[in-house]
Design an enzyme around this catalytic site. Structure first.
Site, mmCIF file in Angstrom:
data_model
loop_
_atom_site.group_PDB
_atom_site.id
_atom_site.type_symbol
_atom_site.label_atom_id
_atom_site.label_comp_id
_atom_site.label_asym_id
_atom_site.label_seq_id
_atom_site.Cartn_x
_atom_site.Cartn_y
_atom_site.Cartn_z
ATOM 1 C CE LYS A 173 -49.211 87.320 8.001
ATOM 2 N NZ LYS A 173 -49.841 86.054 8.421
ATOM 3 C CE1 TYR A 185 -48.157 92.303 7.132
ATOM 4 C CE2 TYR A 185 -49.444 92.830 9.080
ATOM 5 C CZ TYR A 185 -49.035 91.920 8.134
ATOM 6 O OH TYR A 185 -49.492 90.626 8.187
#
Ligand code: F9T
Length: 257
Positions: free
Chosen positions: A165, A158
């Protein structure tokens, strides 16, 4: 107290196609009686969004282009929305992007440009659209953004989106702190992995879906509809006591070590 969204208008940013989480959110808000305003990044997305909205059983939706990397575009979009509808009662921010080749391999190989791009689109855009939307939310309202577990702890591949995020989560909390006095709440839904157009960009997506099926407490991946229902909760007065929160809609996966 009435938890219907009848007579209320919500902006949904980021519908790309029928698999989009944003479309699950739009359907849930529509079914609760809301009027919807869709924004899309560029004309490539206009037709798919209009075609999806046509499947709804009320044709009161509005559509605006909005490139969230352009401050003038954001201001123009929300000025037009204010002129056209007067007031909105909330906004779903379902926008993120990172270079595909930086969503696999080693995070430390991320380029400066790729890092800034991911943060520009995936984190700063929440601050930018919240500021513009505030002036249209004159009766208060609720802002919801989409985040992911990879911003709270390392999820292989990720990478830079996880760092973005983490920034989005803090952006949500600082925005909640500023906007609460105007009656505007800001929260995030941390959705479990769902097979969307965006998910195609993240390395080894299939193995994480298998991991969910094997180990998540509910032993199944979540759906756009399940995320949509929690977005309805966050947009409604049922959640009037909540702001600055991250709700995990992930079959319980995030409680595992
Ligand atoms: C290895 C983690 C597996 C679970 C990922 C769950 C997930 C799926 C999709 C997510 O949303 C995006 C949005 C844009 C994005 O960047 C993309 C997407 C497609 C192509 C591309 O060039 N960039 C990557 C993920 C997201 O934030 C999180």
């Amino acid at each position: 107290m009435n938890f219907s969204l009848e007579g209320k208008t919500y902006v949904v940013m980021g519908v790309a196609n029928r698999r989009s989480i944003a479309w699950g959110i739009a359907q849930a808000l529509h079914d609760a009686g809301a009027r919807l305003i869709f924004t899309y990044a560029n004309e490539r997305f206009e037709k798919p969004v209009r075609d999806l909205a046509e499947t709804l059983d009320r044709d009161d939706s509005l559509f605006y282009e909005c490139d969230v990397t352009d401050d003038d575009a954001i201001n123009t979009t929300f000025e037009n929305i204010k002129n056209d509808v007067g007031v909105i009662h909330g906004l779903a921010h379902c926008i993120a992007f990172a270079n595909r080749d930086e969503l696999k391999g080693e995070f430390i190989d991320t380029s400066r440009d790729g890092f800034l791009l991911a943060h520009n689109i995936s984190a700063f855009s929440l601050a930018a659209v919240s500021r513009a939307a505030k002036d249209v939310m004159t009766e208060g309202g609720s802002i919801v953004t989409l985040t992911y577990l990879g911003g709270e702890r390392v999820v292989e591949n990720y990478n830079v989106m996880g760092v973005a995020k983490a920034s989005l989560d803090a952006t949500m909390k600082y925005g909640a702190n500023d906007l609460g006095k105007y009656g505007i709440r800001v929260n995030a839904i941390s959705a479990g992995p769902i097979r969307t157009l965006s998910a195609k960009g993240v390395g080894d997506f299939n193995s994480i879906l298998q991991e969910i099926a094997d180990r998540a407490p509910l032993r199944k991946p979540v759906t756009q509809e399940e995320v949509g229902d929690v977005a309805y909760f966050l947009m409604s007065d049922l959640s009037r006591g909540m702001t600055g929160e991250i709700l995990h809609v992930d079959s319980g996966y995030s409680i595992l070590g």
